[in-house]
Design a protein around this motif. Sequence first.
Motif, mmCIF file in Angstrom:
data_model
loop_
_atom_site.group_PDB
_atom_site.id
_atom_site.type_symbol
_atom_site.label_atom_id
_atom_site.label_comp_id
_atom_site.label_asym_id
_atom_site.label_seq_id
_atom_site.Cartn_x
_atom_site.Cartn_y
_atom_site.Cartn_z
ATOM 1 N N UNK A 1 -18.161 84.442 -29.708
ATOM 2 C CA UNK A 1 -17.827 85.387 -28.633
ATOM 3 C C UNK A 1 -18.279 86.792 -29.033
ATOM 4 N N UNK A 2 -18.495 87.625 -28.036
ATOM 5 C CA UNK A 2 -18.818 89.046 -28.296
ATOM 6 C C UNK A 2 -17.658 89.905 -27.814
ATOM 7 N N UNK A 3 -17.360 90.971 -28.577
ATOM 8 C CA UNK A 3 -16.559 92.066 -28.040
ATOM 9 C C UNK A 3 -17.385 93.341 -28.253
ATOM 10 N N UNK A 4 -17.713 94.019 -27.145
ATOM 11 C CA UNK A 4 -18.509 95.252 -27.257
ATOM 12 C C UNK A 4 -17.630 96.386 -27.747
ATOM 13 N N UNK A 5 -18.244 97.305 -28.554
ATOM 14 C CA UNK A 5 -17.471 98.468 -29.001
ATOM 15 C C UNK A 5 -18.247 99.773 -28.906
ATOM 16 N N UNK A 6 -19.454 99.723 -28.354
ATOM 17 C CA UNK A 6 -20.179 100.994 -28.238
ATOM 18 C C UNK A 6 -21.520 100.825 -27.556
ATOM 19 N N UNK A 7 -22.188 101.963 -27.416
ATOM 20 C CA UNK A 7 -23.499 102.001 -26.751
ATOM 21 C C UNK A 7 -24.488 102.667 -27.695
ATOM 22 N N UNK A 8 -25.707 102.109 -27.763
ATOM 23 C CA UNK A 8 -26.780 102.747 -28.550
ATOM 24 C C UNK A 8 -27.699 103.441 -27.550
ATOM 25 N N UNK A 9 -28.903 102.857 -27.344
ATOM 26 C CA UNK A 9 -29.863 103.419 -26.375
ATOM 27 C C UNK A 9 -29.265 103.357 -24.967
ATOM 28 N N UNK A 10 -29.442 104.461 -24.190
ATOM 29 C CA UNK A 10 -29.046 104.441 -22.767
ATOM 30 C C UNK A 10 -30.050 105.311 -22.022
ATOM 31 N N UNK A 11 -30.882 104.685 -21.191
ATOM 32 C CA UNK A 11 -31.898 105.446 -20.442
ATOM 33 C C UNK A 11 -31.765 105.139 -18.949
ATOM 34 N N UNK A 12 -31.920 106.187 -18.123
ATOM 35 C CA UNK A 12 -31.870 105.999 -16.676
ATOM 36 C C UNK A 12 -30.456 105.826 -16.178
ATOM 37 N N UNK A 13 -29.523 106.436 -16.909
ATOM 38 C CA UNK A 13 -28.125 106.369 -16.448
ATOM 39 C C UNK A 13 -27.370 107.554 -17.029
ATOM 40 N N UNK A 14 -26.406 108.072 -16.243
ATOM 41 C CA UNK A 14 -25.560 109.167 -16.735
ATOM 42 C C UNK A 14 -24.278 108.513 -17.256
ATOM 43 N N UNK A 15 -24.052 108.545 -18.568
ATOM 44 C CA UNK A 15 -22.907 107.832 -19.153
ATOM 45 C C UNK A 15 -21.619 108.641 -18.978
ATOM 46 N N UNK A 16 -20.476 107.941 -18.904
ATOM 47 C CA UNK A 16 -19.192 108.650 -18.891
ATOM 48 C C UNK A 16 -19.054 109.517 -20.147
ATOM 49 N N UNK A 17 -18.206 110.569 -20.078
ATOM 50 C CA UNK A 17 -18.190 111.488 -21.235
ATOM 51 C C UNK A 17 -17.057 111.200 -22.223
ATOM 52 N N UNK A 18 -16.418 110.030 -22.114
ATOM 53 C CA UNK A 18 -15.507 109.614 -23.199
ATOM 54 C C UNK A 18 -15.839 108.185 -23.599
ATOM 55 N N UNK A 19 -15.506 107.876 -24.841
ATOM 56 C CA UNK A 19 -15.808 106.539 -25.381
ATOM 57 C C UNK A 19 -15.057 105.468 -24.594
ATOM 58 N N UNK A 20 -13.784 105.719 -24.310
ATOM 59 C CA UNK A 20 -12.955 104.737 -23.604
ATOM 60 C C UNK A 20 -13.557 104.417 -22.234
ATOM 61 N N UNK A 21 -13.983 105.470 -21.499
ATOM 62 C CA UNK A 21 -14.567 105.247 -20.170
ATOM 63 C C UNK A 21 -15.891 104.502 -20.262
#
Length: 324
Positions: free
Chosen positions: A222-242
């Motif tokens: 199983x996978x549990x995600x815990x973060x983001x590396x590369x992010x292109x073409x999207x405006x990411x939320x400004x907190x880790x939880x979001x």
Amino acid sequence: QPSLQQQIEELRKTLRHHEYLYHVLDTPEIPDSEYDRLFHQLKALENSHPEFITADSPTQRVGAKPLTSFSQIKHEIPMLSLDNVFNDDEFMAFVKRIQDRLPFSTENLTFCCEPKLDGLAVSILYENGKLVRAATRGDGQTGEDITANVRTIRNIPLQLLTDNPPARLEVRGEIFMPHQAFENLNEMALAKGEKTFANPRNAAAGSLRQLDPKVTRQRHLMLNAYGIGIAEGVLLPDTHYDRLQWLHSMGIPVNKEIELCGGIEQVLKFYRNIQEKRPHLGYDIDGTVLKVNDIALQEKLGFISKAPRWAIAYKFPAQEELTV
Ligand SMILES: NC(=O)n1nc(-c2ccco2)nc1N
């Protein structure tokens, strides 16, 4: 009468929806028998019209043939490891070091608090919403290409559940083997006179390093995600939880114990609460990961040579016996 291609696309959409309900939300709406019926209906349509088969179809999880070796992948953004603390005083010293570097900072820093899964860290790249590549952490700079094996993991979507996916999105997370799967695997290995694994982490590592994806598929990882590396073409939320909530909304599994804690007391309460829950979570953890929630503050704090200044792993005392 919808066209053949429309029937195929409709079935794929339905199957992806039910995979999400079952594997990510843990709230299935149809029995497995109904899921299987739909799956075999799609399989039959694709077999009779192979020209319509696409890599992101739910039927394409298991690669065609085994690899002969793994190729290397260089991480565009290094996957760094975490510094550790082992008691409250060391954690409070970590927080103090942060506050000293953020002079204006509010007295009550908010932390995103997560269980620290004891599996393998991986990087999974989605391009235009489709899973195109997966790699192990390796030494943080270079990992192994395990795309074919990762595609067989049922709670990892082959396509993000969103109408406007980012151009490129790298999901980072931990792949682990739940206790039940670990016990079954060792039981079968014993019965077949094969070697058993010492613990679920080794079993997960061994299962991901299989050259034949058909073997990986049987291992119930199983996978549990815990973060983001590369992010292109999207405006990411400004907190880790979001950001984690956003991933979850697109079909990426995120651990349900994750909480926001305001201030040291709440963080320590989270730590003890997870320590209490540890024996019956159903999977191995070796502590908690406590992260400054605000991304702008994370960026201000940056990294020490090898680990982020903005996150710390607060580990549990070593257990004499291991798991299960
Ligand atoms: N192993 C685990 O569960 N991790 N690992 C991180 C991590 C590693 C680097 C930044 O964050 N976060 C969680 N929940």
